[in-house]
Structures are given as C-alpha cells and as structure tokens.
Motif scaffolding. Structure first.
Motif, PDB file in Angstrom:
ATOM      1  N   MET A 143     126.318  17.819  22.710  1.00 53.02           N
ATOM      2  CA  MET A 143     124.909  17.458  22.926  1.00 53.02           C
ATOM      3  C   MET A 143     124.438  16.383  21.941  1.00 53.02           C
TER       4      MET A 143
ATOM      5  N   ALA B  41     118.668  15.863  27.398  1.00 55.39           N
ATOM      6  CA  ALA B  41     117.354  15.193  27.311  1.00 55.39           C
ATOM      7  C   ALA B  41     117.563  14.026  26.351  1.00 55.39           C
TER       8      ALA B  41
ATOM      9  N   MET C 179     112.208  11.505  25.034  1.00 54.81           N
ATOM     10  CA  MET C 179     110.985  12.165  25.486  1.00 54.81           C
ATOM     11  C   MET C 179     109.783  11.365  25.005  1.00 54.81           C
TER      12      MET C 179
ATOM     13  N   ARG D 210     105.353  10.811  24.441  1.00 52.45           N
ATOM     14  CA  ARG D 210     104.029  11.373  24.189  1.00 52.45           C
ATOM     15  C   ARG D 210     103.001  10.258  24.355  1.00 52.45           C
TER      16      ARG D 210
ATOM     17  N   PRO E 262     118.226  18.057  20.248  1.00 46.04           N
ATOM     18  CA  PRO E 262     118.484  18.132  21.692  1.00 46.04           C
ATOM     19  C   PRO E 262     117.434  18.932  22.452  1.00 46.04           C
TER      20      PRO E 262
ATOM     21  N   GLN F 206     108.401  22.218  22.043  1.00 45.74           N
ATOM     22  CA  GLN F 206     109.821  22.552  21.844  1.00 45.74           C
ATOM     23  C   GLN F 206     110.336  23.368  23.031  1.00 45.74           C
ATOM     24  N   CYS F 207     111.557  23.119  23.430  1.00 50.83           N
ATOM     25  CA  CYS F 207     112.135  23.808  24.590  1.00 50.83           C
ATOM     26  C   CYS F 207     112.015  25.332  24.450  1.00 50.83           C
TER      27      CYS F 207
ATOM     28  N   GLU G 189     124.124  30.224  27.069  1.00 54.10           N
ATOM     29  CA  GLU G 189     124.708  29.827  28.344  1.00 54.10           C
ATOM     30  C   GLU G 189     125.773  28.740  28.131  1.00 54.10           C
TER      31      GLU G 189
HETATM   32  C1  HEM Z   1     121.003  22.358  27.352  1.00 57.21           C
HETATM   33  C2  HEM Z   1     119.918  22.809  27.979  1.00 57.21           C
HETATM   34  C3  HEM Z   1     118.503  22.329  27.698  1.00 57.21           C
HETATM   35  C4  HEM Z   1     118.074  21.208  27.057  1.00 57.21           C
HETATM   36  C5  HEM Z   1     118.911  20.088  26.427  1.00 57.21           C
HETATM   37  C6  HEM Z   1     116.625  21.252  27.044  1.00 57.21           C
HETATM   38  C7  HEM Z   1     115.791  20.296  26.467  1.00 57.21           C
HETATM   39  C8  HEM Z   1     114.427  20.371  26.413  1.00 57.21           C
HETATM   40  C9  HEM Z   1     113.575  19.427  25.715  1.00 57.21           C
HETATM   41  C10 HEM Z   1     114.037  18.215  24.927  1.00 57.21           C
HETATM   42  C11 HEM Z   1     112.292  19.832  25.902  1.00 57.21           C
HETATM   43  C12 HEM Z   1     111.033  19.178  25.311  1.00 57.21           C
HETATM   44  C13 HEM Z   1     110.502  18.076  26.203  1.00 57.21           C
HETATM   45  C14 HEM Z   1     109.332  17.392  25.535  1.00 57.21           C
HETATM   46  O1  HEM Z   1     108.915  17.764  24.422  1.00 57.21           O
HETATM   47  O2  HEM Z   1     108.802  16.433  26.123  1.00 57.21           O
HETATM   48  C15 HEM Z   1     112.312  21.020  26.734  1.00 57.21           C
HETATM   49  C16 HEM Z   1     111.195  21.711  27.154  1.00 57.21           C
HETATM   50  C17 HEM Z   1     111.236  22.827  27.941  1.00 57.21           C
HETATM   51  N1  HEM Z   1     112.363  23.523  28.336  1.00 57.21           N
HETATM   52 FE1  HEM Z   1     114.270  23.005  27.946  1.00 57.21          FE
HETATM   53  N2  HEM Z   1     116.207  22.396  27.693  1.00 57.21           N
HETATM   54  C18 HEM Z   1     117.319  23.091  28.087  1.00 57.21           C
HETATM   55  C19 HEM Z   1     117.362  24.311  28.724  1.00 57.21           C
HETATM   56  C20 HEM Z   1     116.253  25.025  29.118  1.00 57.21           C
HETATM   57  C21 HEM Z   1     116.298  26.346  29.755  1.00 57.21           C
HETATM   58  C22 HEM Z   1     117.594  27.136  30.012  1.00 57.21           C
HETATM   59  C23 HEM Z   1     115.012  26.675  30.019  1.00 57.21           C
HETATM   60  C24 HEM Z   1     114.454  27.923  30.660  1.00 57.21           C
HETATM   61  C25 HEM Z   1     115.140  29.034  30.792  1.00 57.21           C
HETATM   62  C26 HEM Z   1     114.154  25.598  29.559  1.00 57.21           C
HETATM   63  C27 HEM Z   1     112.784  25.556  29.663  1.00 57.21           C
HETATM   64  C28 HEM Z   1     111.972  24.604  29.091  1.00 57.21           C
HETATM   65  C29 HEM Z   1     110.521  24.596  29.210  1.00 57.21           C
HETATM   66  C30 HEM Z   1     109.650  25.599  29.981  1.00 57.21           C
HETATM   67  C31 HEM Z   1     110.058  23.492  28.484  1.00 57.21           C
HETATM   68  C32 HEM Z   1     108.604  23.037  28.304  1.00 57.21           C
HETATM   69  C33 HEM Z   1     108.025  23.692  27.077  1.00 57.21           C
HETATM   70  C34 HEM Z   1     106.585  23.225  26.844  1.00 57.21           C
HETATM   71  O3  HEM Z   1     106.226  22.116  27.256  1.00 57.21           O
HETATM   72  O4  HEM Z   1     105.842  23.978  26.204  1.00 57.21           O
HETATM   73  N3  HEM Z   1     114.947  24.622  29.007  1.00 57.21           N
HETATM   74  N4  HEM Z   1     113.626  21.337  27.026  1.00 57.21           N
END
Ligand code: HEM
Length: 166
Positions: free
Chosen positions: A33, A39, A42, A44, A103, A110-111, A120
């Motif tokens: 990663m 990702a 990103m 803002r 990542p 934050q994710c 996973e």
């Molecule tokens: C390798 C896997 C993943 C990567 C690299 C990843 C990466 C990211 C990143 C970078 C963000 C932030 C985006 C931003 O700030 O603009 C994000 C947000 C988010 N991710 Fe992930 N993600 C992964 C897996 C997952 C999984 C498995 C789930 C759910 C089970 C998930 C649910 C979410 C949600 C709901 C957000 C939005 C949070 C918010 O805005 O409050 N992600 N993810």
C-alpha cells in the motif's frame, strides 16, 4: 512471508485466530500500500481562510493530498522505489513523521474501515501465499501496470498460473 504463512497456518485456512501472528505478512501488505496506495489522493475544500506555514489561502480553495507522492518521496524514504517490508517494523513506524504514510487518510474523515481492511488484506495475502495449498505464478506476458482511477488499480487483468500443492 512464505515462511511465516507456512509456520502459522500449516495446512489450515487463514482465520481471525491466525491474524495476530501474521506480522511479517502485515508488513508486506503495508509496503504494497506504500507503493500502490488504493486511495492515491484525496481532496478538501476550505470553507474559510486557511493559514498554512507562510501561505494564506482564501475560502473555497481546493487542497489535494497525494498518498502516491508522499509514499514515494525520496525526502522521507530511502531508495523509495525498492520494495522493503522492513520499513514497517514497529520501531521504524515509531520514528516516521505523521502523514508520510497515510493509506487510510487521517483526521476527522479517517477511514472508518481501517481495522477491518488490515485484517482482510493480511488474511487475503496469507491465503494467496499459502504454498502448502497452492502457488500462484505471474504470467509474464500480462504487464502489471497501475491505473489511477478513483482508486488505484491494475490496468490489465493480472493473469496467474495456479499450481496446486500436494
Ligand atoms: C485497503 C482498503 C481501504 C483503503 C485504502 C481505504 C482508504 C480510505 C481513505 C483514504 C479514506 C479517507 C478519504 C478522505 O479523507 O477523503 C477512507 C474513508 C472511508 N472509508 Fe476506507 N479504505 C479502505 C477500506 C475500507 C473498508 C473495508 C470500509 C468499510 C468496511 C471503509 C469505509 C470507509 C468510510 C465509511 C470512509 C468515510 C469516513 C468519513 O468520511 O467519515 N474503507 N477510506
């Protein structure tokens, strides 16, 4: 990683119970990663003026933070294009500046799935690298090229030859 998977799993399938023991496999996943962050950037948009170091940005400025660029920056990573899982030992992580490796983003958005994604990813990787059951061999005529869409993905199918172990 093959040695760890062999020791931890034997001939059993990877489960939640094996996850805490797959530490080196996790470092391989982390390093994957780093070079290929799913990702890759990103953004803002500011709602009010923002002071950032010597700069002042007006409202409605668009900011982009790129994992792909930070994760490959020679300022923070020695020999940045080399694949080295040892960059992710607990000791190395402890001295790494924040947001050199992100990542899963950071801050308020934050994710939310990060913990699940680590589990996973590690269990999937251990399953793929489970040499007591099978070995996957890359088919060279299929080029491995990254493509930046909303997420970073393989541009072409990654064809593999599967050799089943006896
Ligand atoms: C390798 C896997 C993943 C990567 C690299 C990843 C990466 C990211 C990143 C970078 C963000 C932030 C985006 C931003 O700030 O603009 C994000 C947000 C988010 N991710 Fe992930 N993600 C992964 C897996 C997952 C999984 C498995 C789930 C759910 C089970 C998930 C649910 C979410 C949600 C709901 C957000 C939005 C949070 C918010 O805005 O409050 N992600 N993810």
């Amino acid at each position: 990683m093959y040695a760890e998977v062999d020791r931890v799993l034997g001939r059993q399938a990877a489960t939640m119970q094996s996850y805490p023991q797959l530490r080196y496999t996790e470092m391989v996943f982390a390093e994957s990663m780093r070079l290929y962050p799913p990702a890759w950037a990103m953004g803002r948009q500011s709602t009010r003026p923002v002071d950032f170091g010597p700069y002042r940005f007006p409202p409605d400025t668009h900011f982009f933070m790129s994992q792909y660029i930070m994760h490959r920056s020679p300022e923070y990573w020695e020999d940045p294009l080399a694949f080295r899982p040892e960059r992710h030992t607990p000791a190395a992580k402890a001295v790494r500046p924040r947001f050199v490796y992100f990542p899963f983003g950071g801050g308020n958005r934050q994710c939310i799935g990060e913990g699940f994604a680590w589990m996973e990813g590690v269990l999937s990787l251990a399953t793929i690298a489970h040499a007591q059951r099978w070995r996957l061999h890359f088919v060279p005529r299929h080029p491995a090229v990254a493509q930046a869409r909303i997420t970073l993905r393989a541009k072409f199918p990654l064809a593999m030859r599967v050799e089943v172990s006896r």
